[in-house]
Design an enzyme around this catalytic site. Structure first.
Site, PDB file in Angstrom:
ATOM      1  N   HIS A 100      -2.526  -4.072   0.639  1.00 56.71           N
ATOM      2  CA  HIS A 100      -2.577  -3.938  -0.784  1.00 56.71           C
ATOM      3  C   HIS A 100      -4.025  -4.085  -1.766  1.00 56.71           C
ATOM      4  CE1 HIS A 100      -0.770  -3.638  -4.339  1.00 56.71           C
ATOM      5  NE2 HIS A 100       0.397  -4.776  -3.694  1.00 56.71           N
ATOM      6  N   ARG A 101      -5.295  -4.458  -0.847  1.00 58.56           N
ATOM      7  CA  ARG A 101      -6.507  -3.782  -1.507  1.00 58.56           C
ATOM      8  C   ARG A 101      -6.666  -2.837  -1.382  1.00 58.56           C
ATOM      9  NH1 ARG A 101      -9.690  -7.013   3.721  1.00 58.56           N
ATOM     10  NH2 ARG A 101      -8.481  -5.882   4.552  1.00 58.56           N
TER      11      ARG A 101
END
Length: 479
Positions: free
Chosen positions: A452-453
């Site tokens: 999710h970064r």
């Protein structure tokens, strides 16, 4: 054949010898010349455990191809080492004699630690042996291990105790001392292929008589033993099975319940990777895809050697072309990379672990070549012969449990990649059609786990929509 690695980084080079013991005349010395001092290369060298991959911290000795006292030539294979994912033949970088082996077959050693000594001439062999003995003695003093009494069975039954309380000890001692290639009962000398064949045929090498050089066990010895064992009367096998069953354990079972089993090299690598993956913030998105058209295509071209794995990999690669962020990766926590190649890694379960052979540039390879490549990679993976770039270069991973009837599951993100897709089984499902009727369609569930970064929900949703459109209209997969 195993993979081959040169030991140029594992033997002490002359410069390394200088750093370790510049004043030791047994390791190196100087000679006066017109230009001053000239370095004379060390005559006794330590053979180190090589680093066969970027994640390897220790290696296991599968087999010594050469025996103590054997003469070695530069480029000749000396030892087979098990790395995280593969077995590799390791070559010598120098001429000389294998003077002393410090880590026996089956033993492990940290990367960079000494596993043997190499002598330049026969005169130095005895000196190298004394060095090895000193090193071994200091190791034993630091961590003594009991060797006088064998460990008893964890749960011996009365029938077993009454039948032969000391039989296991007698059998082991007899086999070790009588074996013509065991060098005094210390180890088994066998070719790498013979050991692989013995594992496949479930043959105990301690019971095999070697006919190779100096009593080494070769493949034909294992085959001959297996053929002879197959002729044992069925009544004896039935009797053995009955005895085991009467003792309270399942026939043919080799698992000792209640005992702690140490990780293999591969399991240790998987453990480290999974622990590392816990540091990455991930999220999951699921999607349902109709597979009727894909299944029909598969039936048409299956006879040409095409596999469903190759079809899924090809469809995934074509979708990634349109969504490069899903094929990206973040390794330092400060930036991410749009990978220049689309390399689809596919998880494969093998004996004792898990490995991910990589279909490199899957978007550019036709489906027939991709299927042939996949078969080659699977064969090499099961034989533990994959090269490092064939299992650690993936940019996106597929994990398919559909063949086991699993309809949906989540996968753990491999370190260094942006996403992994878990693929479930295709199953007939009643669905509502666009005209308001009920119809039967074959559907599969996919769940993508992503970093999710660098990848967000909208990115995955768009990728899955593209993937579904390719699978539901798979005409582009055969071009």
């Amino acid at each position: 054949m195993s993979n081959v690695v040169n030991l140029s980084s594992s033997f002490l080079s002359s410069s390394t010898a200088l750093r370790r013991s510049p004043s030791n005349p047994q390791m190196c010395f100087y000679r006066r010349g017109k230009c001053g001092k000239t370095l004379i290369q060390a005559k006794i060298r330590e053979i180190f455990m090589p680093a066969l991959s970027s994640t390897m911290t220790e290696g296991k000795i599968v087999s010594w191809i050469k025996s103590e006292g054997d003469k070695l030539s530069k480029g000749e294979s000396v030892v087979v080492v098990e790395s995280d994912k593969a077995d590799m033949d390791v070559e010598t970088f120098y001429d000389g004699y294998l003077a002393a082996i410090m880590v026996e077959e089956g033993g492990t050693a940290a990367v960079g630690s000494a596993i043997a000594f190499l002598a330049e001439t026969e005169d130095e062999i005895s000196e190298a042996k004394s060095k090895a003995s000193s090193a071994s003695s200091s190791t034993l003093e630091a961590s003594p291990a009991p060797v006088t009494a064998p460990a008893p069975s964890p749960t011996p039954t009365p029938a077993q105790v009454a039948a032969a309380p000391s039989a296991p000890v007698k059998v082991l001692v007899k086999s070790a001392s009588a074996h013509p290639a065991s060098e005094g009962g210390k180890r088994i000398v066998a070719s790498p292929y013979a050991k692989k064949l013995a594992a496949e045929l479930n043959v105990d090498l301690w019971e095999v008589v070697g006919t190779g050089p100096l009593g080494r066990i070769v493949a034909k010895d294992v085959e001959a033993y297996a053929a002879a064992a197959a002729k044992v009367p069925a009544a004896a096998a039935a009797s053995a099975s009955a005895s085991i069953s009467n003792a309270g354990s399942p026939a043919g079972s080799v698992i000792e319940l209640g005992t702690a089993v140490p990780f293999t090299t591969m399991q240790g690598a998987v453990c480290r990777n999974m622990n590392e993956s816990l540091t990455v913030p991930t999220f999951r998105v699921g999607y349902t895809i109709n597979t009727d058209a894909l299944d029909a295509l598969y039936k048409q071209i299956k006879s040409k050697g095409v596999t469903m794995t190759a079809l899924l990999a090809k469809a995934t690669a074509l979708a990634l072309v349109k969504h490069p962020v899903v094929n990206s990766s973040c390794r330092d926590g400060n930036s991410f990379t749009y990978n220049s190649s689309i390399n689809i890694a596919v998880a494969v379960a093998i004996d004792g672990g898990l490995i991910t052979p990589v279909l490199q540039e899957a978007d550019k390879v036709d489906i027939y070549s991709l299927s042939r490549k996949w078969k080659e990679l699977v064969d090499k993976a099961r034989a533990k012969q994959l090269q490092p770039n064939e299992y650690n270069s993936g940019t996106f991973t597929l994990s398919n449990l559909g063949m086991f009837g699993v309809d949906r599951f989540d996968a753990i993100l491999p370190p260094g990649t942006g996403a992994i897709m878990a693929v479930g089984a295709s199953q007939p499902t009643l669905v509502g059609t666009k005209d308001g009727r009920i119809g039967l369609k074959t559907q599969m569930q996919v769940n993508v786990t992503a970093d999710h970064r660098i990848i967000y929900g909208a990115d995955l949703a768009a990728f899955l929509q593209t993937l579904a459109s390719i699978i539901e209209d798979p005409k582009d997969l055969t071009f």
